[in-house]
Motif scaffolding. Structure first.
Motif: not given
Length: 241
Positions: A72-75, A14-20, A9-10
């Motif tokens: 959504l995809t950040g191109a 461009r949907l936010p995901v936890p950095a860890h 997903m990350g």
């Protein structure tokens, strides 16, 4: 395995995901099996947006949907398409020259034209889908990401140290299961799903053949170009009906 989903997903959105989620190197390889599901999620989001815009003029609705798609995809895949188009023309059949042009961060005129034509075709197709566009909006991103999983399973990755290098070691069984489930899901959607599935397989086969002939494999840029071509092909054919 869930970290693999978060990484997929990350990377693909461009949907936010936890950095860890990125701390586990093995999860990067596991993420490949989740690509089709991320594509399905993108399609669901676009379908919901299309429903919310159902009373909006078709041209404006199509423009907003394509804009949301890019956001959504950040191109990501559009960037790969531009680099591949520049390299395929400028490389003039030479492998090393083609690879060198793809590494150049600048975008040439051929790449710009490829991106403009792709967005134009997507816009026109979405505007022509009619009052119930959700099937095509679901299938296009879903099959595009599934085609990336299939590409990694069947084709050598030739860019050592590239973004896709970690995916070359992805476990095959989960990836195959994801592809089988995607195919079954398409069939359950009726004739549109079957047509889209066959078309995506054809685009994958042609794109893979071109990459093998020119490069002996594929790169991240050519994978992005493939995803864009699958999306455009599915949208246009289903719009033509």
């Amino acid at each position: 395995m869930m970290r693999g989903l978060l990484i997929a997903m990350g990377f693909l959105t461009r949907l936010p995901v936890p950095a860890h989620a990125y701390d586990d190197p093995r999860a990067r390889a596991d993420s490949l099996a989740w690509y089709p599901l991320v594509g399905l999620l993108l399609g669901l989001l676009l379908g919901v947006l299309a429903w919310l815009l159902r009373d909006t003029a078709s041209l404006l609705s199509a423009a907003m949907l394509v804009a949301a798609w890019v956001a959504l995809t950040g191109a990501l895949h559009l960037d790969g398409l531009a680099d591949t188009a520049d390299a395929w023309v400028g490389g003039m059949g030479d492998r090393e020259k083609t690879l060198a042009i793809m590494k150049d961060p600048r975008c040439g005129p051929v790449g710009v034209v490829a991106v403009v034509l792709t967005l134009m075709l997507k816009f026109a197709a979405v505007a022509s889908l009619g009052p119930a566009p959700w099937v095509a909006l679901l299938l296009a991103p879903w099959l595009a990401r599934a085609s990336l999983t299939a590409l990694f399973l069947t084709t050598p990755y030739v860019r050592s140290g590239g973004l896709g290098a970690a995916l070359a070691d992805a476990p095959r069984q989960p990836c195959m299961a994801a592809l089988v489930l995607s195919a079954v899901g398409c069939v359950l959607l009726g004739w549109r799903g079957i047509v889209a599935l066959a078309l995506a397989a054809l685009v994958l086969a042609l794109g893979r053949r071109a990459c093998l002939r020119r490069l002996g494999g594929f790169t991240g840029d050519t994978a992005g170009a493939l995803a864009e071509m699958v999306e455009v092909a599915v949208l246009v054919v289903l719009a033509v009906r």
